[in-house]
Design an enzyme around this catalytic site. Sequence first.
Site, PDB file in Angstrom:
ATOM      1  N   HIS A  57      68.427 -10.333 -15.756  1.00 24.11           N
ATOM      2  CA  HIS A  57      69.201  -9.434 -16.612  1.00 24.11           C
ATOM      3  C   HIS A  57      70.000 -10.254 -17.633  1.00 24.11           C
ATOM      4  CE1 HIS A  57      72.000  -6.033 -17.548  1.00 24.11           C
ATOM      5  NE2 HIS A  57      72.840  -7.049 -17.693  1.00 24.11           N
ATOM      6  N   GLU A  58      70.673 -11.295 -17.143  1.00 24.91           N
ATOM      7  CA  GLU A  58      71.468 -12.133 -18.052  1.00 24.91           C
ATOM      8  C   GLU A  58      70.577 -12.822 -19.080  1.00 24.91           C
ATOM      9  OE1 GLU A  58      74.708 -12.187 -18.220  1.00 24.91           O
ATOM     10  OE2 GLU A  58      74.862 -10.809 -16.536  1.00 24.91           O
ATOM     11  N   HIS A  97      69.765 -10.575 -21.954  1.00 21.75           N
ATOM     12  CA  HIS A  97      70.768 -10.547 -23.031  1.00 21.75           C
ATOM     13  C   HIS A  97      70.511 -11.673 -24.015  1.00 21.75           C
ATOM     14  CE1 HIS A  97      73.284  -7.351 -21.712  1.00 21.75           C
ATOM     15  NE2 HIS A  97      73.624  -7.912 -20.581  1.00 21.75           N
ATOM     16  N   GLU A 152      72.880  -3.207 -22.379  1.00 21.03           N
ATOM     17  CA  GLU A 152      72.733  -3.282 -20.918  1.00 21.03           C
ATOM     18  C   GLU A 152      71.416  -2.650 -20.467  1.00 21.03           C
ATOM     19  OE1 GLU A 152      74.458  -5.135 -19.070  1.00 21.03           O
ATOM     20  OE2 GLU A 152      75.897  -5.569 -20.655  1.00 21.03           O
ATOM     21  N   ASP A 211      68.423  -4.607 -18.578  1.00 19.77           N
ATOM     22  CA  ASP A 211      67.869  -4.107 -17.312  1.00 19.77           C
ATOM     23  C   ASP A 211      66.341  -3.972 -17.420  1.00 19.77           C
ATOM     24  OD1 ASP A 211      70.229  -3.985 -15.955  1.00 19.77           O
ATOM     25  OD2 ASP A 211      70.506  -1.809 -16.127  1.00 19.77           O
TER      26      ASP A 211
END
Length: 423
Positions: free
Chosen positions: A279-280, A283, A363, A367
């Site tokens: 997930h990070e 980003h 977000e 995801d």
Amino acid sequence: MYSLAFSILFVSFIILTLLVRFWLASRHIRHVLAHRSAVPAEFAEKIPLAAHQKAADYTIARTRYGLLTLMVDTLVLVGFTLLGGLQWLSLQVFAVTGPGMWYQIALVGAYSVIAGAVSLPFDYYRQFGLEQRFGFNKMGKGLFFKDLIMWTGVGIALGLPLLWVVLTLMAKAGDLWWLYTWVVWTGFQLLMMVLAPNLILPLFNKFTPLADASLKARIEALIARVGFASRGLFVMDGSKRSAHGNAYFSGFGASKRIVFFDTLLARLQPQEIEAVLAHELGHFKLKHIVKRLAAIFALSLGFLALLGYLKNQPWFYDGLGVNPLALPGQSNDAMVLLLFMLVLPVFTFLFNPLTSIGSRKHEFEADAFAARHTDARDLVSALVKMYEDNASTLTPDPLHSAFYDSHPPASVRIRQLKLAAQA
Ligand SMILES: [Zn+2]
């Protein structure tokens, strides 16, 4: 005339902000209370009722405390501005320093000391009252005060030179001082992104390279799969201060590093850690970080241009309880910086939902990225554990959440992830 109009506008925005914040908080508290008696169906198997109720109580306690500090902050704001606090302070400081650069620096310093002293008891209570009561505080009082002293030192070491440069530009760089200041400010922020992980944060926490070999191999495989270059994986001893857990990226370019809180590593399974990291990485790969930085830099350019205009408007000072002619021969540059910093949040608060919308979109995208590169079910179970451990409510008031939250509510995120897992 303009001064009075501006005072009225300022007071109107303060009242509007207070009304909106109290209204949202009361909705939030009512909503959380109404859902306190049962775990939402989709979480019923995973989260015990006691944990759900702890999250509800913690959310309500924090929301109430937020209202108390809001009241205090508003009183301080009005005291410094309309009630003449800054005007009084500037005269006191001037009597000691006399005219010149030192007066300006001392004025900002005196303001910072007073504002810091007012917020100190509230920060102390937040840590040793509220966080303690819910079992999140892991800090002794010695560490609290050591942190305070160290952060003050860092603030002086970094803030003083920056303030000096900005005040010098304001005095000597002509009409476009705000543009040069923007260049300096942007450069300063980029420099901090490099310095903070390497020089500043290690003063407060220990960063050790991730030791677990099988976890490391798993993470390195993920990093290679998505094509990411990093200077390393680190574990931070977050448990020294708080039981809250997290994972983050820091730095950019070649100095990028991935940091896990030890509290998070202790709780999650390897495949869940991998999903959180994916997930990070999402980003990063989807350029969210670059986009956010670009937005911040563009916004600060706009605000500095506005400050460049306000600096020369007597009504801006007068309307906020400061007489710009009170100290003949002394420039008001430090004063306008303080006034601007104090009142800007009052005028920008109502735009908060816009930043929340942008952040929540990112977000969802991160995801979806994690679901493509790892198993979406692992991210779901990691999220459930993180919500439980952090006592984050699963049932926020939808409007409160839309206004403030940078992340979508857990139930919405998990529903999306489950769809992705089926696809
Ligand atoms: Zn995220």
